[in-house]
Structure formats: C-alpha cells, structure tokens
Design a protein around this motif. Structure first.
Motif, PDB file in Angstrom:
ATOM      1  N   LYS A 121     -13.778   4.776  11.156  1.00 40.27           N
ATOM      2  CA  LYS A 121     -12.424   4.487  11.622  1.00 40.27           C
ATOM      3  C   LYS A 121     -11.510   4.039  10.487  1.00 40.27           C
ATOM      4  O   LYS A 121     -10.292   4.073  10.621  1.00 40.27           O
ATOM      5  CB  LYS A 121     -12.439   3.445  12.732  1.00 40.27           C
ATOM      6  N   THR A 122     -12.092   3.633   9.338  1.00 40.21           N
ATOM      7  CA  THR A 122     -11.237   3.308   8.202  1.00 40.21           C
ATOM      8  C   THR A 122     -10.656   4.570   7.584  1.00 40.21           C
ATOM      9  O   THR A 122      -9.631   4.518   6.914  1.00 40.21           O
ATOM     10  CB  THR A 122     -12.034   2.541   7.127  1.00 40.21           C
ATOM     11  N   ILE A 123     -11.310   5.708   7.797  1.00 37.71           N
ATOM     12  CA  ILE A 123     -10.796   6.991   7.322  1.00 37.71           C
ATOM     13  C   ILE A 123      -9.864   7.597   8.364  1.00 37.71           C
ATOM     14  O   ILE A 123      -8.863   8.213   8.024  1.00 37.71           O
ATOM     15  CB  ILE A 123     -11.959   7.953   7.006  1.00 37.71           C
ATOM     16  N   MET A 124     -10.194   7.404   9.630  1.00 37.41           N
ATOM     17  CA  MET A 124      -9.371   7.940  10.713  1.00 37.41           C
ATOM     18  C   MET A 124      -8.244   6.956  11.005  1.00 37.41           C
ATOM     19  O   MET A 124      -8.434   5.954  11.675  1.00 37.41           O
ATOM     20  CB  MET A 124     -10.235   8.165  11.953  1.00 37.41           C
ATOM     21  N   CYS A 125      -7.050   7.239  10.468  1.00 36.14           N
ATOM     22  CA  CYS A 125      -5.946   6.286  10.526  1.00 36.14           C
ATOM     23  C   CYS A 125      -5.170   6.339  11.831  1.00 36.14           C
ATOM     24  O   CYS A 125      -4.502   5.368  12.196  1.00 36.14           O
ATOM     25  CB  CYS A 125      -4.978   6.540   9.366  1.00 36.14           C
TER      26      CYS A 125
END
Length: 429
Positions: A121-125
């Motif tokens: 989720k840190t990549i999926m903004c």
C-alpha cells in the motif's frame, strides 16, 4: 492391524487405512512402515493423495527388497528407505536431512511468493487501492469466500495470492484454476479428479485441483466462464464440502478456502441465464472491486518505478529511471491492458534501454505524448505531474513534511497549499 491413524507433529505414522477421511494429506514428511506387509494397494492409495512435495521415508525388512511390489513402491514414491533392524543414528541423520530440505523448500517458496505479491500500500497511492489493502488485511485471516471483480490484467491473481499469504492457510497450497481455459468435457475431471479406468484414457488415478488445494486456497480465475452444467457440481461442493470424483463411488471431503475472480458482469450473466444466482451467492461472501489502471493514475508512476527496480535487479542491468517525458507519456496512456500491460512495457524497456534513462520511445508510448498535446492543455498536464511528484516525495520520506518541503525546495506553507490543491491525503509511515 489396528484401526486408526496416529499423528506426531509433522510426522504421521500409519497403522491402518480403513478410515482415511480424518487424515490430512497435506504433510511435509511421511514415515511409512511397510514391515510385514504383503499387499501394497492401500499404500499406493495413500501415496497418490499426498502433496507432491511430501518426503516419503519407507521402513522395510531386508527380505521385502526382493518383492516386486515393494520395489515398485520404493522406486515410484520413496525419498529414502531404511531396512530393519533399525540403526537409530542413521535414521536420525535421514530425518535431519529431510527436515533441512523442507526448511530450504519453505524458504525458497516464501521468496518466490514475495516476488509475486501485489505491490504494498506504500506503492499504491490511490485512495481506492489503500481501501482495498485494508479490506484484504481484514478478510484474509477468515475463511469467508471472496469474489474479485476487475478487468483483465488488473492483477486479480496477485490479490488472491496476497489473501492466501495473509491467511492462516499459508502452509497449504495455493492452487489456481483458469475456468475459462478448461475444455468442457474435462472440467469435472480437472476440478474433482477421476479414478483409474473411469473413462477411455484414464490409465491412472488423477487428483483434481480441489483435492490439491486441501488445507490451502483454491483460486477460481474467470469463474464466470465456467460451463453452466459444471456450475451445479461446484455449487454442491460449496454447499456440502464434499464431491464425487469421476468414476468414484465414495464422496470425498476436503478443506479449502475459495477465492474466485471474474472480468465479466456476473449480474448481467445471471439475467441472461448464463450464471447461477445461487452459485453467485456462495462465491460472493465478500466482493473486492479492482479498478482499471486508467482510473487510478496516482498509482501509475509508483508502480512503474517499483517494476523498473524489480526487473533492473533481475536482469542485472544496473540502475535505471524514467525521464520526465516517459512519466508524462505513462500518465497520458489509457492502459487498456492494465497492470499486465504496464509490466510488459517496463520489462522490455529495462532490458533494451542503453542509457539507464527510460524514454517514452523505450516504452513505445511516443504517440501518447503527441495525442496529449492536442487533446489536453498544458496546465492540466503540469498539474498531474506536480501532484504525482508530491505523492512520490511524501512516500519517500514517510510523510515527514519538513523533509518533504526541503527535498522539493519549497516552504511548508507552499507544501500544504499544494497538498490541499491536489486533494492528497496523508501517506502512511
């Protein structure tokens, strides 16, 4: 022989097989005692149902090594064998090697699964993907059936694997079945298995996908393409937890968690009579909607950079990054193939790029730039690049605003104004 089965940790000792329903065939090491055995049909029945990675150690008497059926059993199924009278030290060493091999396999499997994980989720903004991550986190530890909806290429199988990895079934198998690729005449055999001689060409007993997933997760990809006549058999299994193999005389019971996915509109398929409503309710314990990539542009650049780093390391080509031109082209592209298309374009660009700076031409997206100049104003393009840069830098510094402002060479007041302008929410640290 006495009746029943005895289980000791990861080892299972067989004393009889008249009651096999209570036995979990998803084990790591099987110690099979064949001493004094003349008939081996029961042993082969058990061995055929084991997980393919199970290490089988057989205990035999010296004289049995001259028996053809025992020789065949050892040749076909044994990882190792030990003859009586037993040497405790040798048997201990064999079991120690077996445990070491199991640990190596589990470690490698975990590494392989990590490479297949849906990006964190840190990549999926985007907000929609952050919300989806929370749903996965809450639902994964349960056994509730999950239905994943989304266009082809959006990553439905990756989400299913993520659910499996976050569940309590990680020691079991993740078995994926593409229902759309199954030939109508062999669907039942593929899903439920068949007995030897059940039909022409059935020269051996076949363990179906459902049995292979015992203790784990069964992923029914493109379940909307499952033939209507086979939907009845799947429904019965979901209702009763048992199924009949083709040519079988006794119902088989297995313990699996069902995750299904489809790209078609099941509501419309139900109205057309192409999909059973009762099966839909059985599969739809919880629905996860996976939006197309074009509807979550905030994720495009961060995903692209994630896969760029992944394939640069995999192909050992050194560091590489995207030019501003390439980023603009990616934001303008419609991504009809979704994440799958993104991965394919980046993999090719990483492999063929010679300078370490990926241009739009390396991604074969020059047309996206040309079309965007005519179709969109410069201000809108600038705003999108500005917003995407803010998101990336906030993610990079875990939302520490002082560091973010310093990196962007702007004041905190300007930073907060831009955050408000682009409706950006706080990034999890």
């Amino acid at each position: 022989m006495c009746k029943g089965l005895k289980t000791h940790g990861i080892f299972t000792e067989f004393h009889d097989v008249e009651n096999m329903q209570s036995f979990n065939f998803n084990i790591d090491i099987l110690l099979l005692d064949l001493r004094g055995v003349d008939q081996t049909d029961w042993a082969e029945l058990i061995l055929n149902q084991l997980n393919k990675n199970t290490l089988v150690l057989m205990l035999v008497e010296n004289k049995q090594l001259q028996v053809n059926s025992i020789q065949m059993l050892i040749s076909k199924y044994a990882w190792d064998y030990h003859t009586a009278p037993f040497e405790v030290d040798r048997l201990t060493r064999i079991l120690g090697h077996a445990l070491g091999l199991i640990r190596i396999r589990l470690r490698c499997a975990a590494q392989a699964n990590n490479s297949l994980h849906f990006p964190s989720k840190t990549i999926m903004c985007s907000r929609v993907m952050q919300a989806l991550s929370k749903q996965i986190y809450r639902a994964a530890p349960t056994d509730i059936p999950i239905l994943i909806r989304g266009e082809s290429g959006t990553g439905k199988e990756l989400i299913a694997r993520e659910i499996h990895q976050k569940s309590q079934r990680t020691s079991g198998e993740f078995v994926a079945v593409n229902c759309g690729s199954l030939i109508s005449g062999v669907v039942q055999s593929e899903l439920f298995g068949h007995e030897k001689g059940a039909f022409t060409g059935a020269i051996n007993r076949h363990k179906g996908k459902i049995s292979q997933a015992h203790g784990g997760t069964l992923f029914l990809d493109e379940v909307g393409d499952l033939p209507l006549d086979q939907q009845v058999n799947l429904l019965r299994f979901l209702q009763e937890g048992t199924f009949d193999a083709v040519g079988g005389s006794q119902p088989t019971s297995v313990d699996v968690r069902i995750v299904a996915a489809t790209h078609i509109d099941l509501d419309a398929a139900i109205k057309r009579g192409e999909f059973r409503l009762d099966l839909f309710y059985r599969l739809n314990g919880l629905t996860l909607e996976l939006p197309p990539l074009r509807d979550r542009k905030e994720d495009i650049i961060s995903l692209a950079e994630h896969f760029c780093q992944k394939y640069a390391a995999e192909y050992a080509v050194g560091g590489c990054h995207f030019s501003e031109q390439a980023k603009t082209a990616m934001l303008e592209h419609q991504w009809t193939g979704n994440v799958r298309e993104l991965i394919n374009r980046i993999r090719r660009a990483v492999l063929l790029c010679e300078t370490g700076i990926i241009q739009a031409s390396d991604l074969e997206l020059e047309n996206s730039i040309n079309q965007s100049c005519f179709a969109r104003g410069l201000k809108k393009i600038k705003d999108e690049v500005e917003k995407n840069t803010l998101i990336q830098v906030m993610e990079k510094h875990s939302g520490k605003m002082d560091v973010v402002a310093n990196d962007l060479q702007i004041s905190r007041a300007t930073l907060y104004r831009l955050i408000d302008k682009h409706d950006i929410y706080a990034i999890d640290s």
